[in-house]
Design a protein around this motif. Structure first.
Motif, PDB file in Angstrom:
ATOM      1  N   ASN A  50       0.851  -1.218   0.154  1.00 59.19           N
ATOM      2  CA  ASN A  50      -0.059  -0.068  -0.093  1.00 59.19           C
ATOM      3  C   ASN A  50       0.796   1.244   0.109  1.00 59.19           C
ATOM      4  OD1 ASN A  50      -2.180   1.569   0.011  1.00 59.19           O
ATOM      5  ND2 ASN A  50      -2.551   1.355   2.290  1.00 59.19           N
ATOM      6  N   HIS A  51       0.836   1.956  -1.217  1.00 63.37           N
ATOM      7  CA  HIS A  51       1.914   3.143  -1.251  1.00 63.37           C
ATOM      8  C   HIS A  51       0.826   4.494  -0.588  1.00 63.37           C
ATOM      9  CE1 HIS A  51       4.830   1.282  -3.598  1.00 63.37           C
ATOM     10  NE2 HIS A  51       3.741   0.545  -4.444  1.00 63.37           N
ATOM     11  N   VAL A  52       1.642   5.091   0.271  1.00 66.15           N
ATOM     12  CA  VAL A  52       1.127   6.248   0.970  1.00 66.15           C
ATOM     13  C   VAL A  52       1.852   7.553   0.524  1.00 66.15           C
ATOM     14  CG1 VAL A  52      -0.166   4.846   2.656  1.00 66.15           C
ATOM     15  CG2 VAL A  52       2.225   5.708   3.109  1.00 66.15           C
ATOM     16  N   GLU A  53       1.147   8.578   0.787  1.00 63.06           N
ATOM     17  CA  GLU A  53       1.886   9.879   0.447  1.00 63.06           C
ATOM     18  C   GLU A  53       2.955  10.165   1.755  1.00 63.06           C
ATOM     19  OE1 GLU A  53       0.967  14.648  -0.677  1.00 63.06           O
ATOM     20  OE2 GLU A  53      -0.686  13.233  -0.286  1.00 63.06           O
ATOM     21  N   GLY A  54       4.156  10.596   1.219  1.00 66.34           N
ATOM     22  CA  GLY A  54       5.128  10.707   2.370  1.00 66.34           C
ATOM     23  C   GLY A  54       6.040  11.745   1.976  1.00 66.34           C
ATOM     24  N   GLY A  55       7.355  11.914   2.791  1.00 65.15           N
ATOM     25  CA  GLY A  55       8.395  12.679   2.344  1.00 65.15           C
ATOM     26  C   GLY A  55       8.143  14.179   2.914  1.00 65.15           C
ATOM     27  N   TRP A  56       7.177  14.307   3.770  1.00 64.56           N
ATOM     28  CA  TRP A  56       6.851  15.730   4.257  1.00 64.56           C
ATOM     29  C   TRP A  56       7.710  15.996   5.593  1.00 64.56           C
ATOM     30  CZ3 TRP A  56       4.132  18.920   1.126  1.00 64.56           C
ATOM     31  CH2 TRP A  56       3.175  18.276   0.261  1.00 64.56           C
ATOM     32  N   PRO A  57       8.247  17.134   5.533  1.00 70.58           N
ATOM     33  CA  PRO A  57       8.615  17.310   6.896  1.00 70.58           C
ATOM     34  C   PRO A  57       7.945  17.156   8.178  1.00 70.58           C
ATOM     35  CG  PRO A  57       9.139  19.336   5.127  1.00 70.58           C
ATOM     36  CD  PRO A  57       8.115  18.299   4.628  1.00 70.58           C
ATOM     37  N   LEU A  63      -2.304  16.580   5.899  1.00 70.35           N
ATOM     38  CA  LEU A  63      -3.578  16.488   5.654  1.00 70.35           C
ATOM     39  C   LEU A  63      -4.166  18.024   5.542  1.00 70.35           C
ATOM     40  CD1 LEU A  63      -4.453  13.720   8.422  1.00 70.35           C
ATOM     41  CD2 LEU A  63      -4.326  13.516   5.997  1.00 70.35           C
ATOM     42  N   GLU A  64      -3.242  19.117   6.063  1.00 69.56           N
ATOM     43  CA  GLU A  64      -3.596  20.284   5.891  1.00 69.56           C
ATOM     44  C   GLU A  64      -3.279  20.912   4.504  1.00 69.56           C
ATOM     45  OE1 GLU A  64      -5.170  22.197   8.083  1.00 69.56           O
ATOM     46  OE2 GLU A  64      -5.555  20.970   9.598  1.00 69.56           O
ATOM     47  N   LEU A  65      -4.339  21.218   3.781  1.00 73.24           N
ATOM     48  CA  LEU A  65      -4.117  21.752   2.472  1.00 73.24           C
ATOM     49  C   LEU A  65      -3.254  23.150   2.398  1.00 73.24           C
ATOM     50  CD1 LEU A  65      -4.830  21.132  -0.520  1.00 73.24           C
ATOM     51  CD2 LEU A  65      -6.911  22.408  -0.337  1.00 73.24           C
ATOM     52  N   GLU A  66      -3.412  23.904   3.142  1.00 71.46           N
ATOM     53  CA  GLU A  66      -2.798  25.297   3.111  1.00 71.46           C
ATOM     54  C   GLU A  66      -1.372  24.995   3.453  1.00 71.46           C
ATOM     55  OE1 GLU A  66      -4.415  27.938   5.748  1.00 71.46           O
ATOM     56  OE2 GLU A  66      -6.372  28.054   4.936  1.00 71.46           O
ATOM     57  N   GLN A  67      -0.884  24.239   4.521  1.00 77.21           N
ATOM     58  CA  GLN A  67       0.500  24.004   4.842  1.00 77.21           C
ATOM     59  C   GLN A  67       1.169  23.082   3.654  1.00 77.21           C
ATOM     60  OE1 GLN A  67       1.273  21.921   8.580  1.00 77.21           O
ATOM     61  NE2 GLN A  67      -0.446  23.219   9.485  1.00 77.21           N
ATOM     62  N   THR A  68       0.605  22.235   2.729  1.00 77.09           N
ATOM     63  CA  THR A  68       1.068  21.694   1.840  1.00 77.09           C
ATOM     64  C   THR A  68       1.381  22.569   0.634  1.00 77.09           C
ATOM     65  OG1 THR A  68      -1.118  20.739   1.175  1.00 77.09           O
ATOM     66  CG2 THR A  68       0.449  19.353   2.459  1.00 77.09           C
ATOM     67  N   ILE A  69       0.252  23.573   0.343  1.00 80.82           N
ATOM     68  CA  ILE A  69       0.472  24.298  -0.837  1.00 80.82           C
ATOM     69  C   ILE A  69       1.716  25.374  -0.511  1.00 80.82           C
ATOM     70  CG2 ILE A  69      -0.765  26.312  -1.888  1.00 80.82           C
ATOM     71  CD1 ILE A  69      -3.324  24.922  -1.649  1.00 80.82           C
ATOM     72  N   ARG A  70       1.650  25.803   0.712  1.00 84.70           N
ATOM     73  CA  ARG A  70       2.716  26.727   1.158  1.00 84.70           C
ATOM     74  C   ARG A  70       4.227  26.139   0.951  1.00 84.70           C
ATOM     75  NH1 ARG A  70       1.642  27.305   6.208  1.00 84.70           N
ATOM     76  NH2 ARG A  70      -0.242  28.478   5.914  1.00 84.70           N
ATOM     77  N   PHE A  71       4.287  24.921   1.393  1.00 80.90           N
ATOM     78  CA  PHE A  71       5.542  24.119   1.388  1.00 80.90           C
ATOM     79  C   PHE A  71       6.030  24.056  -0.229  1.00 80.90           C
ATOM     80  CE2 PHE A  71       8.084  20.306   1.065  1.00 80.90           C
ATOM     81  CZ  PHE A  71       9.211  20.670   2.181  1.00 80.90           C
ATOM     82  N   ARG A  72       4.907  23.559  -0.831  1.00 80.99           N
ATOM     83  CA  ARG A  72       5.210  23.234  -2.401  1.00 80.99           C
ATOM     84  C   ARG A  72       5.762  24.589  -3.094  1.00 80.99           C
ATOM     85  NH1 ARG A  72       0.310  19.978  -2.586  1.00 80.99           N
ATOM     86  NH2 ARG A  72       0.813  17.987  -3.131  1.00 80.99           N
ATOM     87  N   LYS A  73       5.296  25.968  -2.609  1.00 81.61           N
ATOM     88  CA  LYS A  73       5.592  27.059  -3.366  1.00 81.61           C
ATOM     89  C   LYS A  73       7.092  27.273  -2.755  1.00 81.61           C
ATOM     90  CE  LYS A  73       1.001  29.327  -3.964  1.00 81.61           C
ATOM     91  NZ  LYS A  73       0.302  30.306  -3.406  1.00 81.61           N
ATOM     92  N   LYS A  74       7.403  27.052  -1.460  1.00 79.41           N
ATOM     93  CA  LYS A  74       8.607  27.165  -1.072  1.00 79.41           C
ATOM     94  C   LYS A  74       9.778  26.412  -1.985  1.00 79.41           C
ATOM     95  CE  LYS A  74      11.347  27.089   3.063  1.00 79.41           C
ATOM     96  NZ  LYS A  74      11.276  26.282   4.681  1.00 79.41           N
ATOM     97  N   VAL A  75       9.406  25.153  -2.105  1.00 79.37           N
ATOM     98  CA  VAL A  75      10.386  24.237  -2.646  1.00 79.37           C
ATOM     99  C   VAL A  75      10.291  24.673  -4.251  1.00 79.37           C
ATOM    100  CG1 VAL A  75      10.834  21.853  -3.479  1.00 79.37           C
ATOM    101  CG2 VAL A  75       9.826  22.510  -1.264  1.00 79.37           C
ATOM    102  N   GLU A  76       9.421  25.066  -4.736  1.00 76.44           N
ATOM    103  CA  GLU A  76       9.455  25.486  -6.038  1.00 76.44           C
ATOM    104  C   GLU A  76      10.463  26.799  -6.467  1.00 76.44           C
ATOM    105  OE1 GLU A  76       5.517  25.873  -7.433  1.00 76.44           O
ATOM    106  OE2 GLU A  76       5.111  23.573  -7.295  1.00 76.44           O
TER     107      GLU A  76
END
Length: 580
Positions: A50-57, A63-76
């Motif tokens: 069962n593959h699950v999403e991972g690799g987040w700090p 599970l929080e959409l705002e935090q993941t969007i903020r982190f993606r923008k920072k990485v990009e």
């Protein structure tokens, strides 16, 4: 490594006695020995990941959409990320352009002619054997190939002997992986033993089963062994469900079932509480369940979406129209069929007008254009036939199983009177048969729950040159011949019917009048013959009594003739009055 060292003992040498002479027997051949070794069985087990999403700090909640969007923008915005994407992007762009320029999956010889007829004799070999893992053995009553890749096989197990099922008999059925015959991949646990089991052609995770108690069950292999949907007993069949089949629909959730209680039911697996429609197999079209014929087999061809066919317990084939408005109109026509139950019914995959049936001791091929009799049939076998199937690759090849454990392969382009190949698969009766989509593999289920997987030779699984045209012309020729024979039989029946009616009408008034006229005319002739004979006799007597005959005058002759005519007319009138 030296474990022990035994020095020579001179005392033993003194006890040595030389034997002279010495007799020894020798063999000229090479001496050989036989050894047996029982190797350990290699057991395989299938496990899922069962593959699950991972690799987040740790400080980011995925599970929080705002935090993941903020982190993606920072990485990009990171330079390393941009460099990695640019580097990988150029490689991917090159591969995509290369793939657009050259189709690596292109087939260059699609239109090539079919291969020549193989010189080798038809043959088959056993690839694998799947045995019922239960201690109390049950018959393998139905088989179904996995629609994607055909690497799995679903087998339904049940005991069809009425009220003779052994105590403690399991009701489980299994899905087998072809490469692992030691252990089934999944066990299906119904409330009652399964008589039929079918994979959904649109969704390979979904299976449809017909139970011995008349219920319809549905499984989703992603959810495990337990039943996902089950019909209620009140709205289910009253007898075992001998036929289930998936319908061609947009949703891929519609199916229908048949049982010996005389009903064919439509189902939607999304709401299995009750059937969407019920058709009673009453060929008198009175829709009475007590007159219905028990259904044993079903046939539905996706190229003919409005038609389906039912093979009955009484040996009659019923052709139905599923789009008709009333239940009586759904039964279109019937075919006379067999002396016993029709265990198999399947349309030819290349010529859907022609279909194959198995019942009693023969297999028969029918045409929809000839309803009174089949166009081709096999000889009567010594053993009862139990199942049959067309080859999906060759239009002239079909397979049959028998109660003596024999699998027969028929190729009526090569041989019509006898099977091209007959194999003794097992000692017990074979109950069911299924052919893989590529035509190479055949699965046969036996009375003791053993499913044998066989591979046929390339000659039986490769389309031969001009075979389609030969099979088509043979079907058409036999259909024309049967039509001519039917017309001839119809004409003979009409003649016999006319003769019987003619014999009954001989005593009518018209015939009596004709006979009376003939009798009157005959009586008149006989009467006048007697009168003239008497007159001639009297004249002869008068001549004898007269000594000197005198020549009569013309006036006297005329008077005599007038008197005779008057006397004759008077007598005839009297006779007619008497007869009247």
């Amino acid at each position: 490594e030296l474990n022990i060292d035994i020095m020579p003992n001179p005392e033993l040498a003194e006890q040595f006695v030389e034997r002279n002479p010495v007799d020894t027997g020798i063999q000229c051949s090479v001496s050989m020995s036989e050894h047996e070794a029982n190797t350990e069985r290699f057991e395989m087990e299938t496990r899922g990941v069962n593959h699950v999403e991972g690799g987040w700090p740790k400080d980011v909640n995925p599970l929080e959409l705002e935090q993941t969007i903020r982190f993606r923008k920072k990485v990009e915005k990171d330079e390393n990320y941009v460099n990695a994407i640019m580097q990988l992007g150029s490689i991917m762009e090159h591969c995509i352009k290369q793939n657009n320029a050259i189709d690596i999956y292109e087939e260059y010889f699609n239109d090539e002619e079919a291969e020549e007829v193989m010189e080798e004799a038809p043959s088959a070999k056993t690839i694998n054997v799947f045995r019922d893992p239960q201690e109390i053995k049950r018959a393998a009553t139905h088989l179904s190939w996995h629609p994607d890749g055909n690497r799995k096989l679903a087998v339904a197990y049940s005991c069809l002997d009425f009220q003779r099922a052994p105590v403690g008999m399991s009701s489980d059925s299994y899905i087998w992986d072809l490469e692992n015959p030691n252990k089934p991949e999944l066990a299906l646990k119904p409330s009652s033993p399964l008589v039929t089991l079918e994979f959904n052609p649109k969704d390979s995770h979904v299976l449809l089963g017909g139970c011995y108690n008349g219920q319809i069950a549905c499984w989703d292999t992603r959810k495990g062994s337990l039943v996902a949907e089950l019909s209620t007993i009140e709205f289910s069949h009253r007898d075992p469900v001998y036929g289930t089949i998936w319908l061609q629909s947009k949703t891929g959730t519609e199916c229908f079932s048949a049982s010996t209680d005389g009903q064919v039911m439509w189902w939607d697996i999304r709401k299995m509480s009750e059937p969407t429609e019920v058709v009673i197999m009453d060929i008198t079209k009175k829709e009475q369940l007590e007159n219905a014929l028990g259904a044993i087999s079903l046939e539905f061809e996706s190229t003919l979406p409005t038609k389906f066919m039912v093979g009955t317990e009484q040996g009659i084939i019923i052709s139905c129209n599923r789009k008709a408005k009333t239940s009586a109109e759904k039964i279109v026509c019937t075919f006379p069929g067999h002396h016993g139950p029709i265990y198999a019914l399947q349309r030819n995959p290349f010529y859907p007008k022609n279909f194959l049936t198995v019942g009693d001791w023969t297999a028969r091929i029918w045409s929809e254009d000839s309803r009174e009799s089949c166009i081709m049939w096999t000889k009567y076998h010594m053993a009862y036939l139990t199942d049959a199937a067309w080859s999906p690759i060759r239009p002239a090849v079909f397979f049959t199983t028998k109660m003596d454990g024999t699998l027969d392969i028929w190729d009526f382009v090569f041989k019509q009177c006898n099977p091209a190949l007959s194999l003794k698969v097992c000692d017990e009766a074979l109950f069911c048969l299924r052919v893989q989509d590529n035509g190479c593999f055949i699965a046969c289920g036996s009375q003791l729950g053993t499913t044998t997987l066989l591979e046929v030779s390339p000659g039986l699984s490769t389309l031969q040159r001009n075979e389609k045209n030969v099979a088509s012309s043979m079907f058409e020729r036999e259909t024309r011949r049967e039509k001519i024979l039917e017309a001839r039989h119809r004409e003979m029946r009409l003649k016999e019917k006319g003769k019987a009616e003619g014999r009954d009408e001989e005593q009518t008034d018209e015939d009596l009048d004709i006979d009376l006229e003939a009798l009157v005319s005959k009586a008149e002739e006989e009467f006048f013959d007697i009168i003239f004979a008497e007159l001639k006799k009297k004249e002869a007597d008068a001549i004898k009594l007269t000594p000197m005959p005198q020549q009569p005058s013309p006036e006297e002759d005329q008077a005599v003739e007038e008197g005779e005519e008057a006397a004759g007319e008077g007598k005839s009138e009297e006779v007619e009055e008497d007869l009247a």
